[in-house]
Enzyme design. Structure first.
Site, PDB file in Angstrom:
ATOM      1  N   THR A  32      33.227  39.698  41.350  1.00  0.00           N
ATOM      2  CA  THR A  32      34.543  39.155  41.645  1.00  0.00           C
ATOM      3  C   THR A  32      34.413  37.708  42.117  1.00  0.00           C
ATOM      4  OG1 THR A  32      35.334  41.346  42.277  1.00  0.00           O
ATOM      5  CG2 THR A  32      36.610  39.470  43.066  1.00  0.00           C
ATOM      6  N   GLY A  33      35.367  36.871  41.728  1.00  0.00           N
ATOM      7  CA  GLY A  33      35.376  35.492  42.194  1.00  0.00           C
ATOM      8  C   GLY A  33      35.294  34.504  41.046  1.00  0.00           C
ATOM      9  N   THR A  35      33.147  32.077  40.233  1.00  0.00           N
ATOM     10  CA  THR A  35      31.892  31.839  39.525  1.00  0.00           C
ATOM     11  C   THR A  35      31.530  33.025  38.650  1.00  0.00           C
ATOM     12  OG1 THR A  35      31.193  30.534  41.447  1.00  0.00           O
ATOM     13  CG2 THR A  35      29.523  31.033  39.797  1.00  0.00           C
ATOM     14  N   GLU A 115      31.914  45.777  45.522  1.00  0.00           N
ATOM     15  CA  GLU A 115      30.835  44.890  45.101  1.00  0.00           C
ATOM     16  C   GLU A 115      29.485  45.409  45.593  1.00  0.00           C
ATOM     17  OE1 GLU A 115      32.957  40.517  44.892  1.00  0.00           O
ATOM     18  OE2 GLU A 115      32.439  41.326  46.844  1.00  0.00           O
TER      19      GLU A 115
END
Length: 235
Positions: A32-33, A35, A115
């Site tokens: 997630t995110g 990058t 995550e």
């Protein structure tokens, strides 16, 4: 081009470099995110070119990105394991001489429980980051996911640990952030975290804590995008 979280070019290079490690037949953890999103997009392009993979997203956000990229999805209970997980970080401990080299703080997107589940199940876990995420010692506030009924009790215990807890508020609605799991998030500032493994153990033992954002001993490598390419740190 730069964003508030660092160079867009650096993020893209890190994510795309990690995606190059995905092989035909892999089960891939999709982080997630911003990058990790570049890695998802790159994997999607490879799928368009004939690569056969299955992805396991770590959040609603990464699931939606993967579906838009055309990556077939699966679940942890439907596979024998995860070959590679690619995920971002809010901060990475980058001093080999300090305790906790390679430790991470994650959870800025409140997805750290899933995550950690996916990243820890992978044969290889690669972190993708830009240089703004690197620090000699971790010092960001640690996200702590708690069941709603426990947030005041957990906050009191975090103060006993020397932390400064703050219940995370939602930005676009009244009230606190609610995770994909239906829980709340306390961001707890401890100052410089000299012993991340010790703190991680203490947080995990607190009743009412579902998971926290300290990732210690899980990452196998960090790919750091730069203006010139990608620096790889193996742990």
């Amino acid at each position: 081009m730069k964003t508030a979280g660092g160079s867009t070019t650096a993020k893209r290079r890190a994510g795309e470099h990690a995606a190059e490690a995905v092989e035909d037949g892999f089960v891939v953890g999709l982080g997630t995110g911003s990058t990790a999103a570049y890695a998802i997009d790159a994997i999607g392009r490879a799928v368009d070119d004939g690569l056969e993979v299955q992805g396991i997203p770590t959040s609603f956000q990464s699931r939606r990105r993967a579906l838009e990229a055309g990556i077939p999805l699966t679940t942890l209970d439907a596979v024998d394991g995860i070959d590679l997980a690619i995920d971002g970080a809010d901060q990475v401990a980058d001093d080999p001489a300090a305790n906790g080299y390679g430790a991470l703080i994650k959870g800025g997107g409140a997805a750290h429980t899933r995550e950690k589940l996916v990243d820890s199940a992978a044969d290889r876990f690669v972190v993708v980051a830009d240089p703004s995420k690197l620090e000699s010692v971790l010092e960001r506030a640690v996200p702590v996911e708690v069941i709603p009924d426990a947030h005041t009790v957990v906050a009191d215990r975090l103060r006993d640990f020397g932390g400064e807890p703050t219940l995370r508020d939602a930005e676009h609605k009244d009230g606190p952030v609610v995770t994909d799991n239906g829980n709340l998030v306390i961001d707890c500032a401890f100052g410089p975290i000299e012993e991340p493994e010790t703190l991680a153990t203490r947080l995990s033992r607190l009743p009412g804590v579902v998971e926290h954002g300290l990732f210690v001993g899980l990452a196998d490598a960090t790919y750091v995008g730069t203006a010139d390419g990608v620096d790889v740190r193996e742990y």
